[in-house]
Write a protein that holds these residues in place. Structure first.
Motif, mmCIF file in Angstrom:
data_model
loop_
_atom_site.group_PDB
_atom_site.id
_atom_site.type_symbol
_atom_site.label_atom_id
_atom_site.label_comp_id
_atom_site.label_asym_id
_atom_site.label_seq_id
_atom_site.Cartn_x
_atom_site.Cartn_y
_atom_site.Cartn_z
ATOM 1 N N TYR A 98 54.307 111.339 52.685
ATOM 2 C CA TYR A 98 53.093 111.598 53.469
ATOM 3 C C TYR A 98 52.086 110.450 53.360
ATOM 4 C CZ TYR A 98 54.771 116.233 54.591
ATOM 5 O OH TYR A 98 55.515 117.281 55.086
ATOM 6 N N GLY A 99 52.551 109.295 52.881
ATOM 7 C CA GLY A 99 51.715 108.094 52.948
ATOM 8 C C GLY A 99 50.872 107.824 51.717
ATOM 9 N N GLY A 100 51.069 108.605 50.644
ATOM 10 C CA GLY A 100 50.302 108.378 49.420
ATOM 11 C C GLY A 100 51.137 107.656 48.376
ATOM 12 N N GLU A 101 50.513 107.408 47.233
ATOM 13 C CA GLU A 101 51.220 106.790 46.104
ATOM 14 C C GLU A 101 50.911 107.609 44.850
ATOM 15 O OE1 GLU A 101 53.310 104.274 45.603
ATOM 16 O OE2 GLU A 101 53.387 103.660 47.712
ATOM 17 N N PRO A 102 51.947 108.060 44.138
ATOM 18 C CA PRO A 102 51.686 108.811 42.901
ATOM 19 C C PRO A 102 51.054 107.927 41.823
ATOM 20 C CG PRO A 102 54.048 108.445 43.193
ATOM 21 C CD PRO A 102 53.378 107.927 44.427
ATOM 22 N N ARG A 132 47.569 117.601 51.736
ATOM 23 C CA ARG A 132 46.143 117.723 51.435
ATOM 24 C C ARG A 132 45.731 116.755 50.311
ATOM 25 N NH1 ARG A 132 43.269 123.520 51.518
ATOM 26 N NH2 ARG A 132 44.812 123.666 53.165
ATOM 27 N N ALA A 133 46.555 116.691 49.242
ATOM 28 C CA ALA A 133 46.236 115.799 48.115
ATOM 29 C C ALA A 133 46.225 114.338 48.569
ATOM 30 C CB ALA A 133 47.245 115.996 46.984
ATOM 31 N N VAL A 134 47.190 113.967 49.410
ATOM 32 C CA VAL A 134 47.252 112.581 49.893
ATOM 33 C C VAL A 134 46.009 112.262 50.713
ATOM 34 C CG1 VAL A 134 48.492 111.000 51.450
ATOM 35 C CG2 VAL A 134 49.772 112.398 49.804
ATOM 36 N N ALA A 135 45.602 113.209 51.587
ATOM 37 C CA ALA A 135 44.415 112.988 52.429
ATOM 38 C C ALA A 135 43.165 112.870 51.559
ATOM 39 C CB ALA A 135 44.268 114.129 53.429
#
Ligand code: GDP
Ligand code: MN
Length: 379
Positions: free
Chosen positions: A271-275, A370-373
């Protein structure tokens, strides 16, 4: 488990691999005294669990004992890749005519030990592997037969033109291969294996990673663990019984089970995020573990949002919910929290969380999106 260079070289010396003499110092005065004893120019080297120390200023050549003390004083102040330097190694500076890489790793793909050499030694071998892979010569060893003499010799000729040097290198390969099984290593590297102007081969740096599964059988190796070598977050996680690995992204992840943790990290990326981390709170879910996990994650300034992803089985969702409520009473949250729970006692968990003013989701995609956003700065 990672070893320090000074520990790795001590182990490899037992298998006959030639190193220059060296001693460990924890203060500049000790470093100066060692340089005095050794006589002549020395190299002073940071002992931390990180490669690329040379580039970070952690390897310095000093012409005399005074300069060795000064170099040690500078290096003991350094932080290399987030790691404080507590010790330096002092060794006679060696004249180098050529630098070779030699390493053994346990290769999961072929399920065999893989022996590698490259004449492009000294620098980052990962860089050579990425930009000039043809410069790394490899042989996959059948562990039933071990490293056969002709395999070692053939490989050595990939990195050495001189027959005498190649034979000496082949012998060091045998010693390195034997050491891997002897100490229970998953990786053992010599980089550089230096050729001196008078034609000797001398190991100037060593790296060993011990397979944690081998430690039970080798208490003397397990005793080499240096608890001060970990970052504070890693030390805290180990003490709390959490599997934790810091990564470079902004979404803090708190998950139960290694498989779900990896799936969660994949989905964050999807979803486009990075952990920001890998964190597995394990099967049991005492609220104390959740408190420790939240403290560790929130202490990372790169974290912009925290995602809980809990699949309740043996882990009870209400236990995790209690942990979150307790932890947030202690730790002030400076970033938004997204919680997804499903499985054992999830209804009770939702009650506990909503009672404490938290929203709880049940859909994994929803929660990760939601977390990524939120990490990206969305309201
Ligand atoms: P790393 O950067 O963490 O891999 O640390 P190394 O111990 O491999 O040192 C990095 C580089 O410093 C080596 O590749 C050498 O070029 C140089 N170096 C290390 N020890 C000596 C030494 O005794 N003499 C000389 N001339 N150079 C050295
Ligand atoms: Mn090195």
């Amino acid at each position: 488990m990672n070893l320090h260079e000074y520990q790795a070289r001590a182990l490899l010396e037992r298998y006959g691999i030639p190193f220059p003499p060296a001693e460990v110092a924890t203060t500049p005065a000790e470093a100066r005294a060692i340089a005095q004893r050794l006589g002549g120019p020395v190299v002073v080297k940071a002992q931390v669990h990180a490669g690329g120390r040379g580039k970070a200023g952690g390897v310095q050549v000093a012409p005399d004992p005074e300069a060795a003390g000064a170099a040690a004083a500078r290096i003991l102040q350094l932080t290399i890749k987030g790691l404080a330097v507590h010790r330096v190694l002092v060794a006679p500076a060696t004249d180098i005519a050529a630098e070779t890489y030699m390493g053994v790793i346990v290769d999961r793909a072929s399920q065999r030990p893989l022996l590698m050499v490259s004449a492009a030694g000294g620098v980052d071998i990962e860089e050579v592997a990425a930009t000039a892979p043809e410069r790394i010569h490899r042989v996959s060893v059948d562990p039933r037969y071990g490293l056969l003499p002709h395999q070692a010799t053939a490989l050595a000729f990939g990195a050495y033109a001189d027959r005498g040097h190649a034979r000496a290198a082949a012998q060091i390969m045998q010693q390195l291969y034997t050491a891997v099984y002897g100490v229970g290593a998953s990786l053992a590297e010599i980089n550089p294996l230096a050729t001196t102007p008078d034609g000797r081969l001398l190991a100037l740096d060593a790296k060993i990673v011990i397979d944690d599964n081998e430690l039970d059988q080798r208490p003397e190796i397990a005793a080499l663990r240096d608890p001060t070598a970990d970052t504070p977050a890693e030390a805290r996680a180990r003490a709390a019984g959490l599997s934790f690995l810091k990564l470079s992204g902004s979404v803090g992840c708190c998950v139960n089970g290694a498989g779900l943790a990896m799936a969660t990290m994949d989905l964050v990326k999807h979803y486009g995020g990075e952990p920001a981390n890998f964190l597995d709170i394990g099967g049991s879910s005492s609220p104390g573990k959740v408190v420790a996990a939240l403290e560790i994650i929130t202490s990372d300034p790169a974290v912009k949002a925290i995602l809980f992803n809990i699949f309740g089985g043996i882990t009870r969702c209400d236990d995790v919910a209690q942990g979150i409520v307790q932890a947030t009473a202690h730790v002030s949250l400076r970033v938004p929290l997204v919680i997804r729970l499903t499985g054992t006692n999830d209804r009770q968990a939702v009650e506990i969380l909503t009672g404490a003013g938290f929203a709880a989701l049940t859909d994994m995609d929803d929660a990760v999106r939601r977390a990524v956003a939120l990490a990206a700065g969305a309201a």
